[in-house]
Design a protein around this motif. Sequence first.
Motif, PDB file in Angstrom:
ATOM      1  N   PHE A  63      18.972  68.905 -32.407  1.00  0.00           N
ATOM      2  CA  PHE A  63      19.129  68.353 -33.752  1.00  0.00           C
ATOM      3  C   PHE A  63      20.552  68.640 -34.221  1.00  0.00           C
ATOM      4  O   PHE A  63      21.014  69.780 -34.120  1.00  0.00           O
ATOM      5  CB  PHE A  63      18.154  69.003 -34.733  1.00  0.00           C
ATOM      6  CG  PHE A  63      16.700  68.813 -34.397  1.00  0.00           C
ATOM      7  CD1 PHE A  63      15.978  67.756 -34.928  1.00  0.00           C
ATOM      8  CD2 PHE A  63      16.054  69.704 -33.551  1.00  0.00           C
ATOM      9  CE1 PHE A  63      14.633  67.589 -34.628  1.00  0.00           C
ATOM     10  CE2 PHE A  63      14.710  69.550 -33.240  1.00  0.00           C
ATOM     11  CZ  PHE A  63      13.991  68.489 -33.780  1.00  0.00           C
ATOM     12  N   ASP A  64      21.218  67.636 -34.761  1.00  0.00           N
ATOM     13  CA  ASP A  64      22.565  67.815 -35.294  1.00  0.00           C
ATOM     14  C   ASP A  64      22.535  67.985 -36.816  1.00  0.00           C
ATOM     15  O   ASP A  64      21.654  67.444 -37.491  1.00  0.00           O
ATOM     16  CB  ASP A  64      23.432  66.601 -34.974  1.00  0.00           C
ATOM     17  CG  ASP A  64      23.750  66.475 -33.492  1.00  0.00           C
ATOM     18  OD1 ASP A  64      23.262  67.308 -32.705  1.00  0.00           O
ATOM     19  OD2 ASP A  64      24.471  65.527 -33.124  1.00  0.00           O
ATOM     20  N   ASP A  65      23.499  68.705 -37.323  1.00  0.00           N
ATOM     21  CA  ASP A  65      23.813  68.857 -38.753  1.00  0.00           C
ATOM     22  C   ASP A  65      23.083  70.016 -39.422  1.00  0.00           C
ATOM     23  O   ASP A  65      23.661  70.693 -40.252  1.00  0.00           O
ATOM     24  CB  ASP A  65      23.549  67.568 -39.546  1.00  0.00           C
ATOM     25  CG  ASP A  65      24.311  66.379 -38.990  1.00  0.00           C
ATOM     26  OD1 ASP A  65      25.404  66.588 -38.433  1.00  0.00           O
ATOM     27  OD2 ASP A  65      23.804  65.247 -39.093  1.00  0.00           O
ATOM     28  N   GLY A  66      21.797  70.233 -39.108  1.00  0.00           N
ATOM     29  CA  GLY A  66      21.065  71.329 -39.725  1.00  0.00           C
ATOM     30  C   GLY A  66      20.332  70.938 -40.984  1.00  0.00           C
ATOM     31  O   GLY A  66      20.312  71.681 -41.980  1.00  0.00           O
ATOM     32  N   TYR A  67      19.688  69.764 -40.975  1.00  0.00           N
ATOM     33  CA  TYR A  67      18.897  69.336 -42.128  1.00  0.00           C
ATOM     34  C   TYR A  67      17.694  70.250 -42.334  1.00  0.00           C
ATOM     35  O   TYR A  67      17.070  70.714 -41.373  1.00  0.00           O
ATOM     36  CB  TYR A  67      18.404  67.909 -41.935  1.00  0.00           C
ATOM     37  CG  TYR A  67      19.459  66.849 -42.170  1.00  0.00           C
ATOM     38  CD1 TYR A  67      19.901  66.557 -43.456  1.00  0.00           C
ATOM     39  CD2 TYR A  67      20.003  66.139 -41.104  1.00  0.00           C
ATOM     40  CE1 TYR A  67      20.866  65.581 -43.678  1.00  0.00           C
ATOM     41  CE2 TYR A  67      20.960  65.157 -41.320  1.00  0.00           C
ATOM     42  CZ  TYR A  67      21.392  64.882 -42.607  1.00  0.00           C
ATOM     43  OH  TYR A  67      22.341  63.924 -42.840  1.00  0.00           O
ATOM     44  N   ALA A  68      17.332  70.465 -43.607  1.00  0.00           N
ATOM     45  CA  ALA A  68      16.192  71.324 -43.929  1.00  0.00           C
ATOM     46  C   ALA A  68      14.882  70.760 -43.382  1.00  0.00           C
ATOM     47  O   ALA A  68      13.946  71.514 -43.102  1.00  0.00           O
ATOM     48  CB  ALA A  68      16.089  71.513 -45.446  1.00  0.00           C
ATOM     49  N   ASP A  69      14.810  69.447 -43.209  1.00  0.00           N
ATOM     50  CA  ASP A  69      13.566  68.882 -42.689  1.00  0.00           C
ATOM     51  C   ASP A  69      13.343  69.204 -41.208  1.00  0.00           C
ATOM     52  O   ASP A  69      12.256  68.966 -40.683  1.00  0.00           O
ATOM     53  CB  ASP A  69      13.469  67.371 -42.952  1.00  0.00           C
ATOM     54  CG  ASP A  69      14.596  66.554 -42.351  1.00  0.00           C
ATOM     55  OD1 ASP A  69      15.100  66.913 -41.278  1.00  0.00           O
ATOM     56  OD2 ASP A  69      14.976  65.531 -42.965  1.00  0.00           O
ATOM     57  N   ASN A  70      14.342  69.750 -40.553  1.00  0.00           N
ATOM     58  CA  ASN A  70      14.112  70.283 -39.205  1.00  0.00           C
ATOM     59  C   ASN A  70      13.096  71.423 -39.271  1.00  0.00           C
ATOM     60  O   ASN A  70      12.328  71.634 -38.323  1.00  0.00           O
ATOM     61  CB  ASN A  70      15.409  70.798 -38.580  1.00  0.00           C
ATOM     62  CG  ASN A  70      16.440  69.726 -38.300  1.00  0.00           C
ATOM     63  OD1 ASN A  70      17.543  70.026 -37.876  1.00  0.00           O
ATOM     64  ND2 ASN A  70      16.122  68.468 -38.547  1.00  0.00           N
TER      65      ASN A  70
END
Length: 249
Positions: A63-70
Amino acid sequence: MSKPIILAYHSINDRRKDSLSVSTENFRWQIEYYLNKGYRTITLEDYHQKKYSEEQKILIITFDDGYADNYTHAFPILKKLNCTAQIFLTVDFIDTDNTFWWDRDKIIDGNTIDFLTLSLPQINEMRDYGINFGSHTLSHPMLTQINVKNAKHEIRESKRKLEELLDCEISVFCYPHGDLNEEIINLVSKAGYKNAVVTTENPLFKNSQFCLERFGVYNETSKVKFYLKNKKIFRLLNEVLHGKHSAKK
């Protein structure tokens, strides 16, 4: 053993409909597709340390960027399927309410919840489970479009800060926007990373541990497109087309 399949995601979210988001339903069946074909999930750190047998079919979920929905959407599915993953964090966005510049025109009525990034407690919980984290720089710049001093700072300082925050070695890197050249690769290598990933393979750096090829999965990735990504003929065609595109440049 053949090369591992490395999938590249960004946001896993049922409310977002932009290109970078994949629904929870699609994410689940995409991972189950590989699990049903006998693949085992590992992290890029596991891959570097060869923590697998030569006979195993390997899947690496990134997963790129580190979104909270991860954490809120992808993590429960990963746990249910007994899978691990690799998340590349944009360090200056951790534990903030900031949103990425490309998301700001998607926010409706000031509601940013679907575009927020991970908090440190969320990261630590996932780490305890076995999710691995890597660097996606400090601020997500186009590394070839800034001066070398700033690029070096983005690459090195993001590693240092993450190691301080997480109290562990950070050994993997992801180039923002897939933007790189030989000089940037050398900076990543000299910073102490063990490997790095790209979504579009560059023929100039083929087979480099600092250009591990991934297959991007997006909102518009249909089942047919997803299935084709696992076919050797599709990879060969992609290489030919990309090679011609690069030659034109």
